[in-house]
Design a protein around this motif. Structure first.
Motif, short mmCIF file in Angstrom:
data_model
loop_
_atom_site.label_atom_id
_atom_site.label_comp_id
_atom_site.label_asym_id
_atom_site.label_seq_id
_atom_site.Cartn_x
_atom_site.Cartn_y
_atom_site.Cartn_z
N VAL A 139 0.83 -1.20 0.00
CA VAL A 139 0.00 0.00 0.00
C VAL A 139 0.87 1.26 0.00
CG1 VAL A 139 -1.77 1.27 1.27
CG2 VAL A 139 -1.92 -1.21 1.08
N LYS A 140 1.98 1.21 0.73
CA LYS A 140 2.90 2.34 0.70
C LYS A 140 3.41 2.58 -0.73
CE LYS A 140 4.68 1.69 5.42
NZ LYS A 140 5.90 1.39 6.21
N GLY A 141 3.70 1.50 -1.45
CA GLY A 141 4.20 1.63 -2.81
C GLY A 141 3.18 2.25 -3.74
N LEU A 142 1.93 1.83 -3.61
CA LEU A 142 0.87 2.43 -4.43
C LEU A 142 0.78 3.93 -4.13
CD1 LEU A 142 -1.89 -0.32 -4.12
CD2 LEU A 142 -0.67 0.33 -6.21
N GLY A 143 0.82 4.28 -2.84
CA GLY A 143 0.74 5.68 -2.47
C GLY A 143 1.91 6.48 -3.01
N ARG A 144 3.12 5.96 -2.84
CA ARG A 144 4.29 6.70 -3.31
C ARG A 144 4.29 6.84 -4.82
NH1 ARG A 144 7.97 5.01 0.22
NH2 ARG A 144 7.77 6.96 1.37
N ALA A 145 3.92 5.77 -5.54
CA ALA A 145 3.89 5.84 -7.00
C ALA A 145 2.85 6.84 -7.48
CB ALA A 145 3.59 4.45 -7.59
N ALA A 146 1.79 7.05 -6.69
CA ALA A 146 0.74 8.00 -7.06
C ALA A 146 1.01 9.42 -6.56
CB ALA A 146 -0.60 7.52 -6.50
N GLY A 147 2.18 9.63 -5.95
CA GLY A 147 2.52 10.95 -5.47
C GLY A 147 1.78 11.34 -4.20
N MET A 148 1.25 10.37 -3.47
CA MET A 148 0.58 10.63 -2.21
C MET A 148 1.60 10.67 -1.07
SD MET A 148 -2.60 7.99 -2.88
CE MET A 148 -3.70 8.55 -1.58
N GLU A 149 1.23 11.23 0.04
CA GLU A 149 2.12 11.27 1.20
C GLU A 149 2.00 9.93 1.94
OE1 GLU A 149 2.95 14.02 5.15
OE2 GLU A 149 1.92 14.90 3.42
N VAL A 150 3.13 9.28 2.15
CA VAL A 150 3.16 8.00 2.86
C VAL A 150 3.50 8.29 4.32
CG1 VAL A 150 4.26 5.75 3.04
CG2 VAL A 150 3.83 6.75 0.78
N LEU A 151 2.57 7.98 5.20
CA LEU A 151 2.68 8.34 6.61
C LEU A 151 3.23 7.16 7.41
CD1 LEU A 151 -0.85 9.99 6.72
CD2 LEU A 151 1.33 11.15 6.36
N GLU A 152 4.41 7.31 7.96
CA GLU A 152 5.04 6.24 8.71
C GLU A 152 4.54 6.23 10.15
OE1 GLU A 152 6.75 3.95 7.41
OE2 GLU A 152 7.18 4.81 5.43
N VAL A 153 4.23 5.05 10.66
CA VAL A 153 3.70 4.89 12.02
C VAL A 153 4.57 3.88 12.76
CG1 VAL A 153 1.72 4.19 13.40
CG2 VAL A 153 1.35 5.40 11.23
N PRO A 154 5.30 4.31 13.77
CA PRO A 154 6.08 3.35 14.57
C PRO A 154 5.17 2.28 15.16
CG PRO A 154 6.70 5.61 15.11
CD PRO A 154 5.46 5.69 14.24
N GLY A 155 5.61 1.04 15.10
CA GLY A 155 4.84 -0.06 15.69
C GLY A 155 3.74 -0.61 14.79
N ALA A 156 3.57 -0.04 13.62
CA ALA A 156 2.60 -0.61 12.66
C ALA A 156 3.26 -1.82 12.01
CB ALA A 156 2.21 0.42 11.61
N ASN A 157 2.69 -3.01 12.20
CA ASN A 157 3.39 -4.23 11.79
C ASN A 157 2.57 -5.17 10.92
OD1 ASN A 157 1.57 -5.41 13.58
ND2 ASN A 157 3.09 -5.74 15.20
N GLY A 158 1.34 -4.81 10.57
CA GLY A 158 0.55 -5.68 9.71
C GLY A 158 -0.09 -6.85 10.41
N LEU A 159 0.04 -6.93 11.74
CA LEU A 159 -0.51 -8.04 12.49
C LEU A 159 -1.58 -7.54 13.46
CD1 LEU A 159 2.86 -9.87 13.22
CD2 LEU A 159 1.23 -10.32 11.37
N ILE A 160 -2.14 -8.45 14.24
CA ILE A 160 -3.27 -8.08 15.10
C ILE A 160 -2.84 -7.15 16.24
CG2 ILE A 160 -3.11 -10.04 16.68
CD1 ILE A 160 -6.24 -10.23 16.36
N ASP A 161 -1.55 -7.12 16.55
CA ASP A 161 -1.06 -6.24 17.61
C ASP A 161 -0.42 -4.97 17.05
OD1 ASP A 161 1.17 -7.40 16.51
OD2 ASP A 161 2.14 -7.86 18.43
#
Length: 396
Positions: free
Chosen positions: A244-266
């Protein structure tokens, strides 16, 4: 100015399960916020995967962002390469490369785990670094990503037969024989040699469950028209995954980084919400993607998927609604594709969605939100790339 928020629970939708009394994980989940919104929203189904294309998150999320995958999609790997800002030549071939667990790298081999036990990024980093060193002098460059998701860049590979190899995604062949894929790899000997080298090294290294790498989803570098020019919106994306970050960056959108975001339930739910709301102070559109329901579907765990959906409702949808309740905002809730627990992979079923306008709530929506109630409205968006425009328009 009106703000628009897409809240996307990856793989949230599914099929009825006996273990849940004939309900889906979404239907069985306690989702008071979604059920509060449903009667006040325009609900329906949307086909995010064009006929004839694989029902992956790459295709489906591209559709949800308003782009036509049949025009722009080149492969899974190139999208994730865009997230990392890799410098690529147009003739390079970019593969998504999973760290996986196989019984053996032979025709008798079976795919046991597409994620090597959901290997952590710190565990994976030295493995990929060593593979990169071992690949020096070959056409391949191993590039570290996060957790089990990495990249393999094949310099000039788009001009070779490797571009045509049909390799199945590892999450599609859990507990299945890998012989068809090995046969495809064998048609490009340099790739097979790299796989064997990686397998020999990973089997000898006992620091993780990874026993092999699995390249797939190859394609030329991705290029997308600018999101701002297409839709007149300043957009941002919030996600733990490079796709999803790649789609956003390729589209010139701002990619917002979130510490601890890991793609899992926690994952860091609160951090994702904070980043999205902060962006809306300067932007018009934010796409908040939560991976956990999809991962639980791949695991075949109905209860855990149900819990992931409940957390999405409680810690993503509820706080976003509370923050925007008195603003001029459109809140869209959907998923990219089905990930039925019984299948443990994606399907191309049309996905449920709801569109809620804070300043113009409806009174004719369904009583609750799930796959059946969304279908029952009779509203069907047949082309996923049109959903964004529909949500921005007067009929939503």
């Amino acid at each position: 100015m009106s703000k628009t928020v897409f809240l996307v629970a990856d793989g949230m939708a599914g099929w009825p399960l006996d273990i849940l009394g004939g309900r889906t994980s979404l239907h069985a989940a306690s989702t008071p916020t979604l059920d509060l919104l449903a009667p006040k929203s325009r609900c329906g189904l949307c086909r995010t995967v064009p006929h004839g294309m694989p029902p992956g998150s790459d295709v489906a999320n591209m559709s949800l962002l308003g782009y036509d995958p049949q025009t722009h999609h080149t492969g899974r790997g190139p999208i994730e390469a865009a997230a990392q800002g890799l410098t690529l030549d147009q003739d390079d071939l970019v593969w998504r490369m999973n760290l996986v667990r196989l019984t053996e790298l032979t025709d008798a081999g079976v795919m046991l785990d597409y994620s090597a036990g959901h290997i952590s990024t710190p565990e994976a980093a030295p493995l990929i670094s060593r593979l990169a060193d071992m690949a020096v002098g070959s056409p391949f460059q191993a590039v570290q990503g996060i957790q089990y998701r990495h990249l393999l860049v094949q310099r000039g590979g788009a001009l070779t037969d490797a571009a045509k190899l049909a390799i199945r995604p590892p999450h599609d062949i859990l507990d299945q024989n890998i012989a068809p894929d090995l046969s495809a790899f064998a048609s490009f000997p340099e790739m097979l040699a790299f796989l064997r080298m990686a397998h020999e090294y990973l089997r000898a290294d006992t620091s993780s469950q990874a026993t092999a790498v699995w390249p797939w989803g190859q394609g030329r570098p991705l290029a997308l028209p600018a999101f701002a020019e297409c839709f007149g919106l300043r957009g941002g994306v919030v996600s733990a995954v490079d796709l999803v970050k790649g789609l956003g960056r390729a589209a010139g959108m701002e990619v917002l980084e979130v510490p601890g975001a890991n793609g899992l339930i926690d994952t860091n739910y609160e951090g994702k919400v904070e980043a999205a709301l902060d962006f809306l102070q300067r932007g018009d559109f934010v796409y908040v993607h939560v991976e956990a329901p999809d991962e639980c579907g791949h695991m075949g765990d109905a209860a855990l998927k149900k819990r992931a959906i409940e957390l999405f409702d409680q810690r993503i949808v509820a706080p976003v609604l509370a923050a925007l309740a008195h603003e001029d905002a459109t809140i869209v809730v959907t998923c990219d594709h089905f990930t039925p627990v019984v299948r443990r992979t994606h399907t191309e079923d049309a996905v449920p969605f709801l569109v809620y306008r804070t300043q113009a709530p409806r009174t004719d929506g369904p009583g609750v939100f799930n796959e059946d109630t969304a279908q029952g409205t009779g509203l069907f968006v047949k082309d996923g790339r049109e959903l964004l425009s529909f949500c921005l328009g007067p009929d939503a």
